[in-house]
Design a protein around this motif. Structure first.
Motif, mmCIF file in Angstrom:
data_model
loop_
_atom_site.group_PDB
_atom_site.id
_atom_site.type_symbol
_atom_site.label_atom_id
_atom_site.label_comp_id
_atom_site.label_asym_id
_atom_site.label_seq_id
_atom_site.Cartn_x
_atom_site.Cartn_y
_atom_site.Cartn_z
ATOM 1 N N ALA A 115 0.831 -1.209 0.000
ATOM 2 C CA ALA A 115 0.000 0.000 0.000
ATOM 3 C C ALA A 115 0.863 1.255 0.000
ATOM 4 C CB ALA A 115 -0.933 -0.009 1.208
ATOM 5 N N VAL A 116 1.916 1.280 0.821
ATOM 6 C CA VAL A 116 2.786 2.457 0.889
ATOM 7 C C VAL A 116 3.512 2.667 -0.432
ATOM 8 C CG1 VAL A 116 4.864 3.388 1.977
ATOM 9 C CG2 VAL A 116 3.071 2.375 3.382
ATOM 10 N N ILE A 117 4.068 1.596 -0.989
ATOM 11 C CA ILE A 117 4.794 1.722 -2.263
ATOM 12 C C ILE A 117 3.857 2.174 -3.368
ATOM 13 C CG2 ILE A 117 6.032 0.418 -4.037
ATOM 14 C CD1 ILE A 117 7.244 -1.258 -1.821
ATOM 15 N N SER A 118 2.655 1.610 -3.414
ATOM 16 C CA SER A 118 1.692 1.986 -4.444
ATOM 17 C C SER A 118 1.270 3.446 -4.299
ATOM 18 C CB SER A 118 0.470 1.074 -4.383
ATOM 19 O OG SER A 118 0.828 -0.272 -4.607
ATOM 20 N N ALA A 119 1.033 3.894 -3.052
ATOM 21 C CA ALA A 119 0.615 5.277 -2.836
ATOM 22 C C ALA A 119 1.701 6.254 -3.277
ATOM 23 C CB ALA A 119 0.266 5.490 -1.366
ATOM 24 N N VAL A 120 2.956 5.974 -2.886
ATOM 25 C CA VAL A 120 4.063 6.852 -3.290
ATOM 26 C C VAL A 120 4.233 6.852 -4.808
ATOM 27 C CG1 VAL A 120 6.560 7.194 -3.126
ATOM 28 C CG2 VAL A 120 5.237 6.600 -1.082
ATOM 29 N N SER A 121 4.134 5.681 -5.420
ATOM 30 C CA SER A 121 4.319 5.580 -6.872
ATOM 31 C C SER A 121 3.215 6.309 -7.621
ATOM 32 C CB SER A 121 4.359 4.109 -7.283
ATOM 33 O OG SER A 121 5.410 3.425 -6.643
ATOM 34 N N PHE A 122 1.981 6.172 -7.185
ATOM 35 C CA PHE A 122 0.886 6.870 -7.861
ATOM 36 C C PHE A 122 1.014 8.380 -7.694
ATOM 37 C CE2 PHE A 122 -1.615 2.819 -7.804
ATOM 38 C CZ PHE A 122 -1.858 2.783 -9.173
ATOM 39 N N ARG A 123 1.531 8.808 -6.547
ATOM 40 C CA ARG A 123 1.725 10.246 -6.349
ATOM 41 C C ARG A 123 2.769 10.791 -7.313
ATOM 42 N NH1 ARG A 123 3.060 13.160 -0.523
ATOM 43 N NH2 ARG A 123 2.908 15.334 -1.272
ATOM 44 N N ARG A 124 3.858 10.062 -7.487
ATOM 45 C CA ARG A 124 4.885 10.475 -8.449
ATOM 46 C C ARG A 124 4.349 10.414 -9.873
ATOM 47 N NH1 ARG A 124 10.087 10.784 -6.634
ATOM 48 N NH2 ARG A 124 10.842 10.360 -8.740
ATOM 49 N N THR A 125 3.478 9.440 -10.138
ATOM 50 C CA THR A 125 2.896 9.332 -11.471
ATOM 51 C C THR A 125 2.033 10.544 -11.788
ATOM 52 O OG1 THR A 125 2.909 6.921 -11.334
ATOM 53 C CG2 THR A 125 1.430 7.912 -12.943
ATOM 54 N N ARG A 126 1.248 11.014 -10.816
ATOM 55 C CA ARG A 126 0.415 12.196 -11.047
ATOM 56 C C ARG A 126 1.269 13.430 -11.328
ATOM 57 N NH1 ARG A 126 -2.825 9.913 -6.898
ATOM 58 N NH2 ARG A 126 -1.765 11.184 -5.322
ATOM 59 N N ARG A 127 2.401 13.544 -10.621
ATOM 60 C CA ARG A 127 3.300 14.664 -10.905
ATOM 61 C C ARG A 127 3.850 14.579 -12.314
ATOM 62 N NH1 ARG A 127 6.972 14.933 -5.348
ATOM 63 N NH2 ARG A 127 5.285 15.591 -3.926
ATOM 64 N N GLN A 128 4.177 13.366 -12.741
ATOM 65 C CA GLN A 128 4.699 13.178 -14.098
ATOM 66 C C GLN A 128 3.643 13.521 -15.141
ATOM 67 O OE1 GLN A 128 5.901 9.155 -14.946
ATOM 68 N NE2 GLN A 128 7.595 9.823 -16.245
ATOM 69 N N GLU A 129 2.393 13.165 -14.861
ATOM 70 C CA GLU A 129 1.316 13.491 -15.797
ATOM 71 C C GLU A 129 1.133 14.997 -15.916
ATOM 72 O OE1 GLU A 129 -2.038 11.461 -14.281
ATOM 73 O OE2 GLU A 129 -1.414 9.482 -15.034
ATOM 74 N N GLU A 130 1.304 15.722 -14.777
ATOM 75 C CA GLU A 130 1.160 17.170 -14.823
ATOM 76 C C GLU A 130 2.253 17.817 -15.669
ATOM 77 O OE1 GLU A 130 1.213 18.338 -10.793
ATOM 78 O OE2 GLU A 130 -0.764 17.478 -10.303
ATOM 79 N N VAL A 131 3.473 17.221 -15.631
ATOM 80 C CA VAL A 131 4.582 17.783 -16.392
ATOM 81 C C VAL A 131 4.373 17.604 -17.889
ATOM 82 C CG1 VAL A 131 7.063 17.581 -16.869
ATOM 83 C CG2 VAL A 131 6.222 17.515 -14.511
ATOM 84 N N TYR A 132 3.895 16.411 -18.312
ATOM 85 C CA TYR A 132 3.806 16.105 -19.734
ATOM 86 C C TYR A 132 2.401 16.259 -20.289
ATOM 87 C CZ TYR A 132 8.511 14.280 -19.382
ATOM 88 O OH TYR A 132 9.865 14.152 -19.188
#
Length: 547
Positions: free
Chosen positions: A529-546
């Motif tokens: 759960a912790v790894i998935s939450a952190v990864s999805f948060r980084r993914t949302r930041r990446q989506e905002e950039v591109y």
């Protein structure tokens, strides 16, 4: 004769004219109404679904009433009434779509997690499954022995379910009175003479509501019959063969005054320990049968404080991460490489290559895992025969780990190939062409343009793949079964994941430890759960950039 009133302050206009400021009149808004006609098919579906809901509720109510679970019964009645109110009215339209999914989420996700969490704080397992009274009854019935003067009965073994697996019932005939009684784990029940058929020897040949086992069926369950006991006030009824039974006396009896169990033959005493849910003697001897109690954080701290568990557990956790990262990363890189190669416009026969690529994905994974297990066999395996080697793949730690990673690479890359192909086709070629015009090399174009856009689309899939591989039970259990195992600890093997270790704790070894296994499951759940939450948060930041 027509009249037109004009002027800047005039509020009256002729029919058909617009407002004074020249704007077009706004269209009149329609008010949504929930008075759409009900079709016959829709009504029939509603009646069937509500009827099933009522049937399931009635079916579930009986065991709740029998167990005296009034809070559960109230929740069941309230939920059922709420569903009927919701779907028999024309109001609350959004809730009609949200409630079913919410109920399924609670039933199949939230409730199991909460039950697992509650079990992790108990000593639930073999020898600690029931209440204290259940433990006392089991201790006394297990110590029953035949003594001079014990009553003997004619015995017929029966069941209320399937002859091969249903619960056992002893149908015993009292030699003095001819009375027939049915005995199960709860005690004896007198049967009406009209409901039983007794043979010439006094054995019951048929009984209403019971299936009498024949000799072959009883022989197949002889071990269960020997261990089975029907509790009585003075001891218990046990079998003596398949046709006779006796009422023996309990050697060990519970004394409520001292809250202990005493042995009549030796005088030894076992005192109840409420902290561990067991009866313990002064010399430290514990009776095998105990009861379920709350142990707090003992199961969680045991992972850290028990040296027999903490060391192997840490090594298993490190390997678990390595396996999940290696499986996910390796399959992604190979799948992406194949997708890039076949995405080139210069490649011919793409469809044929793509069909060949996805063949491993189309085959049942459990069957392929068993095939690969044979391929790694030391004596007749394909790999050793093909390369002329004699490698004991599953006998050494690192060779076994390499083997399971290779199997995962073969099984997992077709999925990554498919999703990478779809993501590549969604990227406009104009972006790569623009990079080439600006002087970017193919590698720079891939690293700066293609790969970031791919990761935006594939990051959620990579996260879910990591979570799946972190708990990939089949990949380990069907190939190495967690081995090889060290000589000093047969519970944790070199290729064990936390999930296979938990399974072995719960169902293997000398006794099941469901409470401890549940604690390990909570560890796994928290990590993923912790790894998935952190990864999805980084993914949302990446989506905002591109984006």
């Amino acid at each position: 004769m027509s009249t037109e009133l004009s002027g800047p302050g005039s509020a009256l206009r002729a029919p058909g004219r617009g407002p004074a400021d020249g704007r077009r009149p706004e269209p009149q808004r329609r008010v949504a109404r929930n008075d759409a006609p009900v079709t016959a098919s829709g009504l029939a579906v509603k009646v069937v679904l509500l009827g099933l809901t009522a049937g399931i509720a009635i079916w579930a109510a009986f065991p709740l009433v029998e167990a005296g679970a009034w809070i559960g019964l109230a929740i069941l009645a309230g939920t059922t009434a709420g569903l009927f109110y919701l779907y028999l009215t024309r109001r609350h339209i959004p809730a009609k779509y949200l409630i079913p999914g919410t109920l399924f989420l609670i039933a199949f996700q939230v409730a199991p997690v909460l039950y697992t969490a509650s079990t992790a704080f108990t000593n639930f397992g073999d020898g600690h499954r029931g209440s204290k009274q259940d433990a006392i009854t089991a201790i006394q019935t297990a110590s029953v022995t035949q003594v001079p003067g014990s009553t003997e009965y004619q015995l017929s073994v029966a069941t209320t379910g399937d002859p091969a697996s249903g619960p056992l019932v002893f149908l015993v005939t009292d030699p003095a009175t001819g009375t027939v009684q049915a005995g199960d784990a709860g005690g004896l029940t007198k049967l009406d003479a009209a409901d039983v058929t007794v043979g010439g020897t006094g054995k019951v040949t048929a009984a209403k509501g019971y299936t009498v086992l024949n000799f072959g069926q009883a022989s197949a369950r002889s071990k269960e019959i020997t261990d089975f006991a029907v509790p009585t006030p003075g001891g218990a009824i046990r079998s003596s063969g398949l046709s006779r039974a006796y009422e023996g006396k309990a050697v060990r009896a519970y004394d409520a005054g001292c809250d202990c169990v005493r042995a009549a033959d030796t005088g030894k005493t076992w005192t109840a320990d409420p902290a561990t849910g067991t009866f313990v003697a002064d010399d430290g001897d514990r009776l095998a049968q105990g009861w379920q109690v709350t142990v707090g954080l003992t199961n969680f701290t045991r992972v850290v404080t028990d040296p027999n568990i903490s060391g192997p557990f840490l090594g298993t956790l490190v390997w678990n991460f390595a396996f999940a990262i290696g499986s996910t990363g390796g399959t992604f890189l190979l799948g992406l490489f194949c997708a890039l190669a076949l995405n080139s416009p210069r490649v011919r026969g793409k469809n044929v290559y793509r069909v060949l690529m996805i063949l491993p994905y189309a085959m049942p994974s459990f069957a392929m895992l068993l095939v690969w297990r044979d391929m790694f066999n030391t004596d007749f395996g394909l790999l050793n025969n093909l390369f002329g080697t004699h490698v004991d793949w599953f006998g050494q730690n690192w060779s076994a780990r390499l083997a399971v990673l290779l199997v995962q690479l073969w099984l997992g890359y077709p999925y990554m190939f498919l999703v990478s192909t779809g993501a590549l086709q969604a990227i406009p070629r104009e972006l790569s062409e623009a990079g080439s015009v600006d002087g970017a090399s193919p590698w720079q174009s891939f690293r700066r343009i293609t790969l970031p856009l791919l990761l935006v689309a594939l990051s959620p899939l990579l996260i879910s793949s990591f979570a799946f591989n972190f708990n990939n039970f089949n990949a380990i259990y069907l190939t190495t079964e967690g081995g090889p195992f060290p000589a000093e600890n047969s519970m944790i093997g070199a290729t064990d994941l936390l999930i296979t270790y938990t399974y072995r704790l719960a169902f293997g070894g000398q006794g099941a430890e469901y409470g401890f296994a549940a604690a390990i499951s909570i560890f796994i759940f928290t990590i993923v759960a912790v790894i998935s939450a952190v990864s999805f948060r980084r993914t949302r930041r990446q989506e905002e950039v591109y984006s």
